[in-house]
Design an enzyme around this catalytic site. Structure first.
Site, PDB file in Angstrom:
ATOM      1  N   GLU A   1      -9.311  17.755  25.711  1.00 62.77           N
ATOM      2  CA  GLU A   1     -10.603  17.227  25.271  1.00 62.77           C
ATOM      3  C   GLU A   1     -11.773  18.073  25.754  1.00 62.77           C
ATOM      4  O   GLU A   1     -12.761  18.244  25.029  1.00 62.77           O
ATOM      5  CB  GLU A   1     -10.743  15.775  25.729  1.00 62.77           C
ATOM      6  CG  GLU A   1      -9.766  14.810  25.035  1.00 62.77           C
ATOM      7  CD  GLU A   1      -8.339  14.872  25.572  1.00 62.77           C
ATOM      8  OE1 GLU A   1      -8.119  15.546  26.609  1.00 62.77           O
ATOM      9  OE2 GLU A   1      -7.443  14.255  24.964  1.00 62.77           O
TER      10      GLU A   1
ATOM     11  N   HIS B   1      -6.624   2.338  26.272  1.00 66.37           N
ATOM     12  CA  HIS B   1      -6.894   2.356  24.837  1.00 66.37           C
ATOM     13  C   HIS B   1      -7.973   1.354  24.427  1.00 66.37           C
ATOM     14  O   HIS B   1      -8.138   1.083  23.244  1.00 66.37           O
ATOM     15  CB  HIS B   1      -5.611   2.087  24.040  1.00 66.37           C
ATOM     16  CG  HIS B   1      -4.620   3.210  24.088  1.00 66.37           C
ATOM     17  ND1 HIS B   1      -3.816   3.434  25.158  1.00 66.37           N
ATOM     18  CD2 HIS B   1      -4.330   4.198  23.208  1.00 66.37           C
ATOM     19  CE1 HIS B   1      -3.044   4.497  24.931  1.00 66.37           C
ATOM     20  NE2 HIS B   1      -3.340   4.978  23.750  1.00 66.37           N
TER      21      HIS B   1
ATOM     22  N   PHE C   1      -9.790   8.763  26.571  1.00 68.19           N
ATOM     23  CA  PHE C   1      -9.353  10.159  26.502  1.00 68.19           C
ATOM     24  C   PHE C   1     -10.539  11.096  26.278  1.00 68.19           C
ATOM     25  O   PHE C   1     -10.368  12.303  26.108  1.00 68.19           O
ATOM     26  CB  PHE C   1      -8.267  10.328  25.439  1.00 68.19           C
ATOM     27  CG  PHE C   1      -7.126   9.377  25.655  1.00 68.19           C
ATOM     28  CD1 PHE C   1      -6.715   9.046  26.944  1.00 68.19           C
ATOM     29  CD2 PHE C   1      -6.451   8.784  24.592  1.00 68.19           C
ATOM     30  CE1 PHE C   1      -5.681   8.143  27.168  1.00 68.19           C
ATOM     31  CE2 PHE C   1      -5.415   7.886  24.799  1.00 68.19           C
ATOM     32  CZ  PHE C   1      -5.027   7.561  26.094  1.00 68.19           C
TER      33      PHE C   1
HETATM   34  C1  LIG Z   1      -5.808  12.800  27.903  1.00 62.40           C
HETATM   35  C2  LIG Z   1      -5.158  12.238  26.677  1.00 62.40           C
HETATM   36  N1  LIG Z   1      -5.563  12.650  25.484  1.00 62.40           N
HETATM   37  C3  LIG Z   1      -5.014  12.124  24.357  1.00 62.40           C
HETATM   38  C4  LIG Z   1      -4.038  11.176  24.432  1.00 62.40           C
HETATM   39  C5  LIG Z   1      -3.468  10.548  23.142  1.00 62.40           C
HETATM   40  N2  LIG Z   1      -2.080  10.959  22.955  1.00 62.40           N
HETATM   41  C6  LIG Z   1      -1.057  10.192  23.344  1.00 62.40           C
HETATM   42  S1  LIG Z   1       0.419  10.951  23.146  1.00 62.40           S
HETATM   43  C7  LIG Z   1      -0.294  12.324  22.492  1.00 62.40           C
HETATM   44  C8  LIG Z   1       0.556  13.486  22.119  1.00 62.40           C
HETATM   45  C9  LIG Z   1       1.341  13.976  23.298  1.00 62.40           C
HETATM   46  O1  LIG Z   1       2.122  15.072  22.948  1.00 62.40           O
HETATM   47  P1  LIG Z   1       3.131  15.698  23.981  1.00 62.40           P
HETATM   48  O2  LIG Z   1       2.415  16.018  25.254  1.00 62.40           O
HETATM   49  O3  LIG Z   1       3.817  16.830  23.312  1.00 62.40           O
HETATM   50  O4  LIG Z   1       4.146  14.548  24.322  1.00 62.40           O
HETATM   51  P2  LIG Z   1       5.146  13.808  23.327  1.00 62.40           P
HETATM   52  O5  LIG Z   1       4.392  12.722  22.669  1.00 62.40           O
HETATM   53  O6  LIG Z   1       5.648  14.817  22.353  1.00 62.40           O
HETATM   54  O7  LIG Z   1       6.205  13.288  24.215  1.00 62.40           O
HETATM   55  C10 LIG Z   1      -1.675  12.165  22.419  1.00 62.40           C
HETATM   56  C11 LIG Z   1      -2.616  13.156  21.889  1.00 62.40           C
HETATM   57  C12 LIG Z   1      -3.641  10.779  25.715  1.00 62.40           C
HETATM   58  N3  LIG Z   1      -2.688   9.863  25.908  1.00 62.40           N
HETATM   59  N4  LIG Z   1      -4.206  11.322  26.820  1.00 62.40           N
END
Ligand SMILES: Cc1ncc(C[n+]2csc(CCOP(=O)(O)OP(=O)(O)O)c2C)c(N)n1
Ligand SMILES: Cc1ncc(C[n+]2csc(CCOP(=O)(O)OP(=O)(O)O)c2C)c(N)n1
Ligand SMILES: [Mg+2]
Ligand SMILES: [Mg+2]
Lengths: 381, 334, 381, 334
Positions: free
Chosen positions: D65, D134, D91
């Site tokens: 972010e 959230h 976030f």
């Molecule tokens: C700081 C933050 N930004 C955005 C989110 C929203 N969010 C939740 S899961 C996700 C994707 C995560 O991808 P990855 O790190 O590859 O993990 P995966 O879901 O593939 O296990 C996002 C953007 C969050 N939880 N925390």
């Protein structure tokens, strides 16, 4: 005489006292993800371990399926499934000693369960019940971390603290490929390397951060290559080969325990399900891609190995499946009971002692609930 | 209790002493931050601590505030009591996510199982001729974050006492150190310093009958000065030093304002959205029928902190406070 | 027949569609910091460039000395000197085209000046006058950035925007060794590499972040090795060799301009002065270390080269020094005049149009100033 | 002006439409954020934009972010108008330093030379059964940061109009989207949508004479409902929808409260240190002698946002609002 030779006085020297701090070569990962299953190395792996991994994988797969089903029945608010990633989840849990700590991300309920957390308690957060359902100290599992990568510095600090106290404790922290882009990832790895903290970072590269494919996340050769920028070894492993993940993690844990500092492990795997039950994966990927990965299934890979080597027969497979069914039935039954939450608990844990203000607010809510209980008449309206 | 001669000491010295005594008293206390080791911090607050307690107890970290606070969270999880130094107010912002999403919530998240006894020391406020980003008053951000204590001393004795109490607290405490009072002196007895516990008690610094000045940190001496100057106008001003913004001592503040019937909230932080709104609102809720005039606010303007050559125009000074007092509808008196 | 050969069915394959995105080898920096002066390569460097670098270095050194003197006279609130680092400061400025952008950190006043910013305007911030003294668009120099590393994503965004607009613009962003530990460094480099933005990151590794030596900042082999984790090339250069810094930066700028994406350059140098005039460097480093670096002085290195190759004679040296003195005298004279600030300007730039609230506050301050001007009587007290 | 039949539309649809119209109208507008491309964002707000305008105009960024907002700053420096999507309120915290230290201050820092016309879209607030992190109401943080506009719609038409105005603004705007109103429907004419300019004007959603409910965003429909229910008690409540927290429309609010003589501020955000303090304080400063009772506040409790199963107890509902109205000292009436 060349120009160079004429210059006795000022041959180019490196800047004073300058030297690279580490030899970069050993930090770089192998060119291909490390494999054990199907290679000669598999024969050297303890059959007992393989069998343990197997039964956990089967259980884990069933757990993912059951939890996903519970979202459809409205029993879970949301579930980020780790179907297809069970080898990572299970190996991360099994590789640790009891005194070690696990730092799961929001997707890693299964790792927590494999480490001993009660399956229902592990789902408390996702059920919409209290934020964390288990006592982190009971199994040394930190709360599932929702803000991505923020749990990584926690793992570093805990491992560092344990080392300062003279305790022989390793922390294993899990993060996704997307999470590696966050500043917290960078800061955590850097602190760990500078402090030589006993931490292992496990990146589950499952190809996507929600809808964003790895190619939009990084241009690095591999995520494991990030290690060299921190002066720690990077390891690349096939994340669907449970024996390989376990081996690489075990080596990293051993190294950390012996004072050798942190390791970054990239496990190449794939998220078979959508991001969560609320996600629509068809918007950003094709079924053929998923199908290719289904052929590279962690359970399949391990089952083949075990069967070929006659370490597993039909009975054992059946037993593992039944064990998983029992777990699932129990989970289903317990999750179908409505949890009882006390609204007054909202004020109980904000501080060690509630402030005057919180006590006033508590009283206000209590009065409201009392009025509600007394019925519409009692409510005064 | 023996009587020891009080000697003048600066607030900076009292803070150093508090850290030293805390490190000596409790092996779980660890100081960490940028330049806190050999240099003793840019304000020299941690001077000598690394030498006395070793680098493991007073640690120079890499330059990354989220990393500092994030690792402190992990250390606290393992039973340590980290005392984190943020180099300046504005340089604590990179750690904001860790503050809001973890430090303030971990106890609540875990139903009390995992408290985080972390003290975050933040030198704050202006008046020291600092260039941009070195004079922010960031208390509103922390006040709006449930789960944190927010504490700020105005005297040498309180600097010691509140910091000891903050470090001893089982809750996270944002400990705001008014930079421009670092070199202010008070008579103080360093041989018998005391913790100020429990946190959350305001104190009447100067009793008075005409109106109450409600203030904290760097504005306390200004308010005391204003109260002296006000005598010439025939006003006998009470000055309440909040000391703790969270928890808020409604009792002391309410009692004072009910007594005087008039109040002005004074702080450096910008007015709009700053702490004064909360304070004025809750005082009014509790004292409405005692009030002869609306609770007024004297605060920094609603602008980014000005460059050094203009900061005197921004900071609430004696004149601006007295002007506000003058607007407390004294005609209603008669 | 070996065990392996028996297994037609499941030879270990890498996970589906998996491949490293880039070949890591070309991304890795040379083992030793790149040098030009005193090597054969020096002969290939344009003599005119060397002479230009030289006169800028001399000017730059004098500028640092003058600014430091001004702090003692109370004419500057604070000055973070770049004495010893002039080769980096100057090369960074000279390597850019007019249409390019420079993103300096708080220590890089000199780079801004070398790019054309008025020396007094460049010091406005440090004088305690308005936050930025120059119009960033006049010379395409972003405001000096105080919060460390936060300017790096700005450089990436600007370069990306220029590319989207079809403009042939490169951004060069400067940061210290300490700044590389910040999350913003990580995020900026990652965005730049993923977007293939035309940016050059110049890390001046001057050995310290205030009092903290590099060894407590990172365990990486070199800071240039961080590049590989982003999939961009890392270059290591002797930061006191102005010709080498210029060459490496010029190559990186060319690469960026041609669409080849970002480069991370680590220039190994040393901060000869204390962190700022307010710092006491004796608390954390010895004079011998400083002395060793004085022998590796950027002006000395370049002067030797130029003299040996008879590109510089006593007259030219004298001329450079006089030019620097003129600049310094002018700076001194202008800095000794008190700047006139209008307190009303406090309200002028918060928004495009001041809000009602700001207009009220403006009126309040105006009334106070009027009262002040009218004297104690007029003040009503 | 042709008369077109109004059709029901959701707030989400209006926001999508505003983005689309802004992208179409001005080539310097660029949308960026996590998952805003193929997926259309987790709330599908950017659905179809990447397909229509290309990935350069609607860009999936890496997951960071501070990086998103930091690069947006650079894009704005080069003359673009970035519209950044933060996936959820909590976030956005990693970007806090960029918000406070740069986005809000760049214009001021450069004496107006370098404005940053950035819109930061933040889905905020609770009531959607979201798990921890959230459902935050983070408006207090932005309100306390001079240099930002802080805007939040409560109706479908305003969601369109305010967002168009935000994107058109030469100042940075934090555009807070009430998550739980995304699927709320209004009759709306998408063929003739209008920008709401200038930003900073509150609107009386329901005129009334007994007391004023001052509110914004997700609490507006709740207040309207409360006002309906209040009729049974004999109260005719006025509801003011602030729409813009910064700049604050003192004129509209003050006029309303002077008319009614009583006011309650209603919001989801925690009470202590939340927006309500500022609002209550400034209303009181301006309306003191018109007030029959202190301005009261109905807000979320001073706790971290609760888990879904308990959120209904936290959120200000009709009953809690009516209770507060009941405490506005009606006996003074007679
Ligand atoms: C700081 C933050 N930004 C955005 C989110 C929203 N969010 C939740 S899961 C996700 C994707 C995560 O991808 P990855 O790190 O590859 O993990 P995966 O879901 O593939 O296990 C996002 C953007 C969050 N939880 N925390
Ligand atoms: C985010 C942030 N944290 C802390 C500081 C305070 N600070 C100013 S300079 C400095 C050291 C910087 O070291 P380095 O990046 O190596 O640059 P150098 O001073 O050596 O040029 C610190 C900690 C700051 N300006 N910004
Ligand atoms: Mg992923
Ligand atoms: Mg440095």
């Amino acid at each position: 005489m060349t120009v160079m030779e004429q210059r006795g006085a000022y041959r180019p020297t490196p800047p004073p006292a300058w030297q690279p701090r580490t030899d970069p070569a050993p930090l770089l990962p192998d060119a291909l993800p490390h494999r054990v299953l199907g290679t000669e190395a598999a024969a050297k792996t303890d059959p007992e371990l393989l069998r343990r991994l197997y039964s956990h994988l089967v259980r884990g797969r069933r757990y993912n399926a059951q939890a996903t089903a519970l979202t459809k029945q409205g029993r879970l608010a949301v579930y980020p499934s780790s179907t297809g990633q069970e080898a990572c989840e299970v190996a991360a849990a099994l590789v640790l000693e009891e005194r070690d700590w696990l730092f799961p991300s929001y997707r890693d309920t299964l790792a927590a369960v494999a480490r001993g957390v009660d399956p229902v308690e592990a789902l408390t957060l996702l059920r919409g019940d209290w934020h964390t359902g288990y006592d982190p100290y009971a199994h040394r599992v930190a709360p599932l971390s929702t803000p991505l990568a923020t749990q990584l510095p926690h793992a570093v600090g805990l491992a560092h603290a344990a080392r300062l106290k003279g305790d022989d404790v390793v922390a294993l922290a899990m993060v996704g490929d997307g999470g590696t882009s966050e500043g917290d990832f960078h800061e955590a790895l850097n602190f760990a390397a500078v402090w030589q903290a006993p931490v292992v970072f496990l990146v589950q590269n499952n190809g996507f951060a929600i809808s964003v494919p790895l190619a939009k996340q990084t241009a690095a050769p591999t995520l494991a290559h990030k290690a060299v920028g921190y002066g720690m070894p990077g390891r690349l492993v096939d994340g669907n080969d449970a024996a390989a993940v376990h081996e690489v993690l075990a080596e990293a844990v051993r190294r950390a325990r012996e004072g050798g500092g942190p390791t970054l492990v990239e496990a190449v795997t794939y998220r078979i399900d959508a991001h969560t039950n609320a996600d629509d994966a068809t918007r950003y990927r094709g079924e053929d891609e998923v199908a290719a990965w289904r052929d590279h299934d962690p359970i399949l890979l391990l089952e083949r190995e075990l069967t070929e080597r006659e370490l597993l027969d039909e009975d054992a497979i059946q037993a593992a499946r039944e064990d998983a069914e029992t777990m699932a039935a129990d989970l289903r039954a317990r999750m179908n009971q409505d949890p009882v939450l006390d609204p007054m608990e909202l004020f109980a844990h904000v501080y060690a002692q509630p402030t005057t203000q919180l006590l006033e607010q508590r009283a206000q809510l209590q009065a409201e609930l009392d009025a509600e209980a007394a019925g519409p008449e009692g409510a005064g309206r | 209790m023996t009587t020891v001669a009080l000697k003048p000491a600066t607030m900076a010295q009292a803070i150093t002493r508090a850290l030293r005594d805390a490190l000596a008293a409790d092996p779980s206390v660890h100081v960490l931050g940028e330049d806190v080791g050999a240099l003793g911090g840019v304000f020299r607050i941690t001077d000598g601590l690394a030498a006395e307690f070793g680098e493991d107890r007073c640690t120079d970290t890499p330059l990354a505030e989220a990393g500092i606070l994030g690792t402190a969270v992990g250390m606290a999880m393992y039973g340590l009591r980290p005392v984190v130094e943020m180099q300046f107010d504005a340089f604590a912002y990179p750690a904001f996510e860790q503050v809001v999403s973890h430090v303030s919530r971990m106890r609540n998240r875990t139903r009390g199982a995992m408290p985080l006894p972390i003290t975050i020391r933040v030198p704050y406020g202006g008046g020291i001729g600092g260039v941009e980003h070195h004079s922010d008053s960031s208390e509103a951000y922390y006040m709006a974050t449930p789960g944190l204590h927010v504490v700020t001393p105005a005297t040498v004795a309180d600097a010691y006492g509140l910091l000891r109490a903050a470090i001893a607290s089982d809750d996270p405490v944002v400990f705001l150190e008014p930079k421009r009072l670092y070199w202010s002196k008070d008579a103080w007895n360093p041989e018998e310093p005391e913790a100020v516990a429990p946190l959350g008690r305001a104190v009447v610094r100067r009793p008075g009958r005409s109106a109450t000045l409600i203030t904290y940190g760097p504005s306390v001496p200004v308010c005391l000065e204003a109260a002296e100057a006000a005598r010439a106008e025939g006003w006998d001003l009470e000055v309440v030093d909040l000391r703790s913004l969270v928890p808020f001592d409604d009792e002391t503040v309410t009692a004072s304002v009910r007594r005087t019937g008039r109040a002005v909230v004074v702080h450096e932080s910008t007015g709009f959205g700053g702490p004064g709104g909360e304070i004025a609102a809750r005082v009014t809720e509790r004292c409405f029928h005692y009030l002869e005039a609306p609770v007024l606010r004297v605060a920094g303007f609603d602008i980014p902190y000005p460059p050094p050559m203009l900061e005197r125009h921004h900071l609430p000074g004696v004149d601006r406070i007295l002007d506000a007092v003058g607007r407390l509808q004294w005609e209603a008196e008669n």
